[in-house]
Design a protein around this motif. Sequence first.
Motif, PDB file in Angstrom:
ATOM      1  N   UNK A   1      31.129  33.556  18.847  1.00  0.00           N
ATOM      2  CA  UNK A   1      32.423  34.210  19.029  1.00  0.00           C
ATOM      3  C   UNK A   1      32.598  34.562  20.501  1.00  0.00           C
ATOM      4  N   UNK A   2      33.843  34.807  20.891  1.00  0.00           N
ATOM      5  CA  UNK A   2      34.170  35.314  22.225  1.00  0.00           C
ATOM      6  C   UNK A   2      35.090  36.517  22.064  1.00  0.00           C
ATOM      7  N   UNK A   3      34.784  37.582  22.760  1.00  0.00           N
ATOM      8  CA  UNK A   3      35.642  38.769  22.749  1.00  0.00           C
ATOM      9  C   UNK A   3      36.951  38.445  23.455  1.00  0.00           C
ATOM     10  N   UNK A   4      38.100  38.669  22.773  1.00  0.00           N
ATOM     11  CA  UNK A   4      39.369  38.251  23.359  1.00  0.00           C
ATOM     12  C   UNK A   4      40.428  39.342  23.442  1.00  0.00           C
ATOM     13  N   UNK A   5      40.205  40.518  22.849  1.00  0.00           N
ATOM     14  CA  UNK A   5      41.267  41.502  22.961  1.00  0.00           C
ATOM     15  C   UNK A   5      40.990  42.810  22.265  1.00  0.00           C
ATOM     16  N   UNK A   6      41.862  43.765  22.530  1.00  0.00           N
ATOM     17  CA  UNK A   6      41.785  45.095  21.942  1.00  0.00           C
ATOM     18  C   UNK A   6      43.159  45.469  21.372  1.00  0.00           C
ATOM     19  N   UNK A   7      43.161  46.052  20.180  1.00  0.00           N
ATOM     20  CA  UNK A   7      44.405  46.476  19.553  1.00  0.00           C
ATOM     21  C   UNK A   7      44.942  47.717  20.261  1.00  0.00           C
TER      22      UNK A   7
ATOM     23  N   UNK B   1      44.519  51.264  16.623  1.00  0.00           N
ATOM     24  CA  UNK B   1      44.217  51.240  18.047  1.00  0.00           C
ATOM     25  C   UNK B   1      42.702  51.341  18.283  1.00  0.00           C
ATOM     26  N   UNK B   2      42.202  50.565  19.242  1.00  0.00           N
ATOM     27  CA  UNK B   2      40.787  50.469  19.618  1.00  0.00           C
ATOM     28  C   UNK B   2      40.004  49.508  18.725  1.00  0.00           C
ATOM     29  N   UNK B   3      40.631  48.946  17.665  1.00  0.00           N
ATOM     30  CA  UNK B   3      39.980  47.824  17.000  1.00  0.00           C
ATOM     31  C   UNK B   3      39.895  46.683  18.007  1.00  0.00           C
ATOM     32  N   UNK B   4      38.854  45.869  17.890  1.00  0.00           N
ATOM     33  CA  UNK B   4      38.624  44.788  18.842  1.00  0.00           C
ATOM     34  C   UNK B   4      38.742  43.443  18.140  1.00  0.00           C
ATOM     35  N   UNK B   5      38.918  42.395  18.958  1.00  0.00           N
ATOM     36  CA  UNK B   5      39.248  41.066  18.421  1.00  0.00           C
ATOM     37  C   UNK B   5      38.336  40.025  19.052  1.00  0.00           C
ATOM     38  N   UNK B   6      37.829  39.127  18.192  1.00  0.00           N
ATOM     39  CA  UNK B   6      36.992  38.017  18.642  1.00  0.00           C
ATOM     40  C   UNK B   6      37.654  36.684  18.286  1.00  0.00           C
ATOM     41  N   UNK B   7      37.483  35.706  19.160  1.00  0.00           N
ATOM     42  CA  UNK B   7      37.826  34.318  18.854  1.00  0.00           C
ATOM     43  C   UNK B   7      36.612  33.685  18.188  1.00  0.00           C
ATOM     44  N   UNK B   8      36.807  33.092  17.021  1.00  0.00           N
ATOM     45  CA  UNK B   8      35.693  32.490  16.269  1.00  0.00           C
ATOM     46  C   UNK B   8      35.601  31.016  16.637  1.00  0.00           C
ATOM     47  N   UNK B   9      34.431  30.599  17.119  1.00  0.00           N
ATOM     48  CA  UNK B   9      34.220  29.191  17.489  1.00  0.00           C
ATOM     49  C   UNK B   9      33.945  28.373  16.223  1.00  0.00           C
ATOM     50  N   UNK B  10      34.480  27.163  16.169  1.00  0.00           N
ATOM     51  CA  UNK B  10      34.211  26.248  15.067  1.00  0.00           C
ATOM     52  C   UNK B  10      34.358  26.953  13.731  1.00  0.00           C
ATOM     53  N   UNK B  11      35.439  27.654  13.563  1.00  0.00           N
ATOM     54  CA  UNK B  11      35.628  28.468  12.356  1.00  0.00           C
ATOM     55  C   UNK B  11      35.847  27.580  11.141  1.00  0.00           C
ATOM     56  N   UNK B  12      35.302  28.040  10.037  1.00  0.00           N
ATOM     57  CA  UNK B  12      35.578  27.425   8.754  1.00  0.00           C
ATOM     58  C   UNK B  12      36.837  28.039   8.195  1.00  0.00           C
ATOM     59  N   UNK B  13      36.856  28.288   6.874  1.00  0.00           N
ATOM     60  CA  UNK B  13      38.039  28.889   6.262  1.00  0.00           C
ATOM     61  C   UNK B  13      38.335  30.265   6.820  1.00  0.00           C
ATOM     62  N   UNK B  14      39.586  30.639   6.894  1.00  0.00           N
ATOM     63  CA  UNK B  14      39.972  31.972   7.354  1.00  0.00           C
ATOM     64  C   UNK B  14      39.554  33.009   6.332  1.00  0.00           C
ATOM     65  N   UNK B  15      39.610  34.272   6.744  1.00  0.00           N
ATOM     66  CA  UNK B  15      39.305  35.419   5.884  1.00  0.00           C
ATOM     67  C   UNK B  15      37.850  35.406   5.435  1.00  0.00           C
TER      68      UNK B  15
END
Length: 430
Positions: free
Chosen positions: A340-346, A415-429
């Motif tokens: 994963x890569x860290x990509x953002x903050x809510x 607010x302050x929840x964080x977001x990752x980009x998932x590499x080679x992701x399979x199904x969502x959720x």
Amino acid sequence: MMKLAPKVPMMKLAPKPEILCPGGSLEKLKIAIHYGADACYIAGMNYGLRTRAGNFSLEDMQEAVRFAHQHQAKVYVVANMVPHEGDAVGIEDFFRSLEDLGVDAVLISDPGLIRVCQQAAPKLAIHLSTQTSTLNYAALNFWADQGLERVVLGRELSLAEIREMKARSKIQLEAFLHGAMCVSYSGRCVLSNHICYRDANRGGCAQPCRWFYDVGLEDENHRYRELGGLGPDGDTATAFSMSAADLCMLDHIPDLVEAGLDSLKVEGRMKSIHYVSTVANVYRAALDAYYEDPDHYQVKPEWRAELQKTAQRVLSTGFYEGQPGPEAQFAQQGQVDPGVTFVGQVLDYDPDTGVATLEQRNKFARGDSLEFYGPGMRIFRQTVAWLENAEGDPIEACPHPLMTLRLPVDQPVQPHDLVRLVHDAGPSHA
């Protein structure tokens, strides 16, 4: 009538130790506390061992103490450099300022600075830094007699030694829980001094123990002949000859509690908010779960999976289970791919529309798989259906650093929840 077997009383648990996390900047401190840290350690602009961390001005320290105390957390300030003559100019005023700000303790390694602190700021609690390499109970009792509140133990101790030291001492004990390890005794290394002219013990370590090294010879005509790396078959790509594996004690929370430790410390003042939030989140969940039901405590797979999402080397238990062998060395082992890569903050969330406002930290695009996570191990994945910028214009990606953007989310976020980009992701959720 059959007699019932007497109930076996549940073992009496030791008081819950604090989870102590790095606060390399004001943002990291607030994130660490938000994600479960009971305390954070920070540094001022001088006198610490991480001159390249986001160190604190006195104004930032005042805000850090205010925020921490508002959330029932503590702030410790490190002043643990090994000072040469002239390095400690102004430190009396620094200690007085810490006392006036309401800092909960200062970490010091030098005996002379301890005496200066006690004279300049007598109400300021002192914790002995791990740089002092305290490894026996007689040393613990010596420091207790000097008026110190706590000792941060050297990393070179086993759990059996810590239990013995706790039983025979009269001072609070802090030990490392997770993070990078050093090949030198408690970080007291001069390799950086010799190779880079940067003093590791005065905050300038260049970490040359983490570098690639190869082997070669120079003949009488000053011609260099490379003999190969220190890896198998001369493989320089894995030639880490001194780099220690990272510490991870997730599987040993009961052992650390039973040893009587007062504080469990996460290393990493120069790590990202993604790292600090993830590690704090996992260990908060693990420690709380153990105290809720110690007889049935088990490490959950999702805790282990979360820790693997932080950028790190291979993991080991260091010295806790005895003298470490080759498994505690990073040499010949590949870097762990976090996936994963860290990509953002809510920043905000509108429950009526299900749209979240984010601050971007790395690029992602429409159609990517994102993972949202927050305190309490709230985690879910989804695909990015659409994006828009702060002006409401549709966009395909967010390439500009720290840009504000909006996107729909499948579950409520905060607010302050964080977001990752998932590499080679399979199904969502997930």
